[in-house]
Design a protein around this motif. Structure first.
Motif, short mmCIF file in Angstrom:
data_model
loop_
_atom_site.label_atom_id
_atom_site.label_comp_id
_atom_site.label_asym_id
_atom_site.label_seq_id
_atom_site.Cartn_x
_atom_site.Cartn_y
_atom_site.Cartn_z
N GLN A 47 -49.97 -58.52 2.34
CA GLN A 47 -50.36 -58.51 0.93
C GLN A 47 -50.76 -57.11 0.50
O GLN A 47 -51.47 -56.41 1.21
CB GLN A 47 -51.55 -59.46 0.73
CG GLN A 47 -52.09 -59.46 -0.69
CD GLN A 47 -53.16 -60.51 -0.90
OE1 GLN A 47 -52.96 -61.66 -0.54
NE2 GLN A 47 -54.28 -60.11 -1.46
N ARG A 69 -46.98 -61.06 -0.44
CA ARG A 69 -47.63 -61.09 -1.76
C ARG A 69 -47.81 -59.67 -2.27
O ARG A 69 -48.40 -58.83 -1.59
CB ARG A 69 -48.98 -61.80 -1.64
CG ARG A 69 -48.85 -63.30 -1.37
CD ARG A 69 -50.19 -63.99 -1.15
NE ARG A 69 -50.97 -63.43 -0.04
CZ ARG A 69 -50.73 -63.66 1.26
NH1 ARG A 69 -49.72 -64.43 1.61
NH2 ARG A 69 -51.49 -63.14 2.20
N GLU A 90 -42.93 -63.66 -1.37
CA GLU A 90 -43.08 -65.04 -1.85
C GLU A 90 -43.78 -65.05 -3.20
O GLU A 90 -43.54 -65.93 -4.01
CB GLU A 90 -43.87 -65.85 -0.83
CG GLU A 90 -43.18 -65.98 0.51
CD GLU A 90 -44.07 -66.61 1.57
OE1 GLU A 90 -45.24 -66.95 1.28
OE2 GLU A 90 -43.59 -66.75 2.70
N THR A 91 -44.68 -64.10 -3.43
CA THR A 91 -45.44 -63.99 -4.67
C THR A 91 -45.29 -62.58 -5.20
O THR A 91 -45.51 -61.60 -4.47
CB THR A 91 -46.94 -64.28 -4.42
OG1 THR A 91 -47.07 -65.60 -3.90
CG2 THR A 91 -47.75 -64.14 -5.70
N ASP A 93 -46.42 -60.50 -8.76
CA ASP A 93 -47.12 -60.52 -10.04
C ASP A 93 -46.80 -59.23 -10.80
O ASP A 93 -47.26 -58.15 -10.42
CB ASP A 93 -48.62 -60.65 -9.82
CG ASP A 93 -49.39 -60.81 -11.11
OD1 ASP A 93 -48.79 -60.75 -12.20
OD2 ASP A 93 -50.62 -61.01 -11.02
N ARG A 95 -47.13 -59.18 -14.29
CA ARG A 95 -47.66 -59.40 -15.64
C ARG A 95 -48.21 -58.10 -16.23
O ARG A 95 -48.69 -57.24 -15.51
CB ARG A 95 -48.78 -60.45 -15.60
CG ARG A 95 -48.27 -61.84 -15.25
CD ARG A 95 -49.40 -62.83 -15.10
NE ARG A 95 -50.18 -62.44 -13.91
CZ ARG A 95 -51.46 -62.73 -13.76
NH1 ARG A 95 -52.14 -63.39 -14.68
NH2 ARG A 95 -52.10 -62.34 -12.68
N LEU A 115 -38.85 -65.82 -2.78
CA LEU A 115 -39.76 -65.79 -3.92
C LEU A 115 -40.07 -67.18 -4.44
O LEU A 115 -39.17 -67.96 -4.75
CB LEU A 115 -39.16 -64.93 -5.04
CG LEU A 115 -40.11 -64.50 -6.15
CD1 LEU A 115 -41.24 -63.64 -5.59
CD2 LEU A 115 -39.35 -63.73 -7.22
N GLN A 116 -41.38 -67.51 -4.50
CA GLN A 116 -41.83 -68.81 -4.99
C GLN A 116 -42.65 -68.69 -6.26
O GLN A 116 -42.64 -69.58 -7.09
CB GLN A 116 -42.67 -69.51 -3.90
CG GLN A 116 -41.89 -69.79 -2.64
CD GLN A 116 -42.80 -70.28 -1.53
OE1 GLN A 116 -43.93 -70.68 -1.75
NE2 GLN A 116 -42.29 -70.23 -0.31
N GLU A 117 -43.41 -67.60 -6.39
CA GLU A 117 -44.26 -67.39 -7.57
C GLU A 117 -43.92 -66.03 -8.18
O GLU A 117 -43.90 -65.03 -7.49
CB GLU A 117 -45.73 -67.40 -7.18
CG GLU A 117 -46.22 -68.73 -6.68
CD GLU A 117 -47.70 -68.67 -6.33
OE1 GLU A 117 -48.49 -68.21 -7.17
OE2 GLU A 117 -48.04 -69.04 -5.19
N LEU A 118 -43.67 -66.05 -9.50
CA LEU A 118 -43.32 -64.83 -10.21
C LEU A 118 -44.06 -64.78 -11.52
O LEU A 118 -43.99 -65.70 -12.32
CB LEU A 118 -41.80 -64.81 -10.46
CG LEU A 118 -41.27 -63.65 -11.29
CD1 LEU A 118 -41.51 -62.31 -10.61
CD2 LEU A 118 -39.77 -63.86 -11.54
N GLY A 119 -44.81 -63.71 -11.73
CA GLY A 119 -45.52 -63.52 -12.99
C GLY A 119 -44.85 -62.42 -13.80
O GLY A 119 -44.82 -61.28 -13.38
N ARG A 133 -38.24 -68.46 -19.38
CA ARG A 133 -38.54 -69.47 -18.35
C ARG A 133 -37.26 -70.05 -17.77
O ARG A 133 -37.15 -70.26 -16.57
CB ARG A 133 -39.44 -70.56 -18.92
CG ARG A 133 -40.92 -70.15 -18.99
CD ARG A 133 -41.81 -71.35 -19.30
NE ARG A 133 -41.60 -71.84 -20.64
CZ ARG A 133 -42.13 -71.29 -21.73
NH1 ARG A 133 -42.89 -70.24 -21.63
NH2 ARG A 133 -41.91 -71.79 -22.93
#
Length: 139
Positions: A47, A69, A90-91, A93, A95, A115-119, A133
């Motif tokens: 991370q 991450r 996987e994550t 961010d 934003r 990749l599972q989470e994308l901001g 989206r």
């Protein structure tokens, strides 16, 4: 005034740009050093939090082969380099940056199979939220 003098406006501008690039590269390198756990070799880091560092471009993340991450929110990123993000992410961010080219951004993210989470909220994309989206779901 002498020809080629360092005092000419275009030379001064180039010198300023080189200085700005250098300071950005130094800031990015320092950010990586601070964000990495002490004593951990880059290939073992899972991370990295590089949020709010005013980064205009990504530092090289290729040595971080196990990175899962990555937090890059609240920076000044306007684009992502294709093939330079660890495929283990996987994550991610992103934003509140300055990303504006949606297709280019999605192309840069396409190799990230884990990749599972994308901001991506609060960037400068011109697509509507619903369209964004729908395209992100297809990554």
């Amino acid at each position: 005034q002498r020809a080629g003098s360092a005092g000419c406006p275009s030379e001064a501008l180039r010198a300023h740009e080189r200085s700005h690039e250098q300071s950005h590269d130094q800031r990015a390198a320092a950010a990586l050093a601070l964000a990495s756990p002490p004593g951990a070799p880059p290939h073992q880091v899972a991370q990295l939090d590089l949020a709010s560092l005013r980064l205009a471009s990504l530092p090289s993340l290729l040595p971080f082969a196990s990175l899962r991450r990555l937090f890059l929110r609240d920076n000044h990123l306007s684009s992502l380099p294709y093939g330079e993000l660890p495929h283990t992410l996987e994550t991610l961010d992103l934003r509140r940056n300055r990303l504006s080219a949606l297709q280019e951004t999605l192309d840069a993210l396409s190799p990230l199979n884990a990749l599972q989470e994308l901001g991506l909220e609060e960037n400068l994309f011109s697509s509507t939220g619903a369209a964004l989206r729908m395209q992100v779901v297809g990554i």
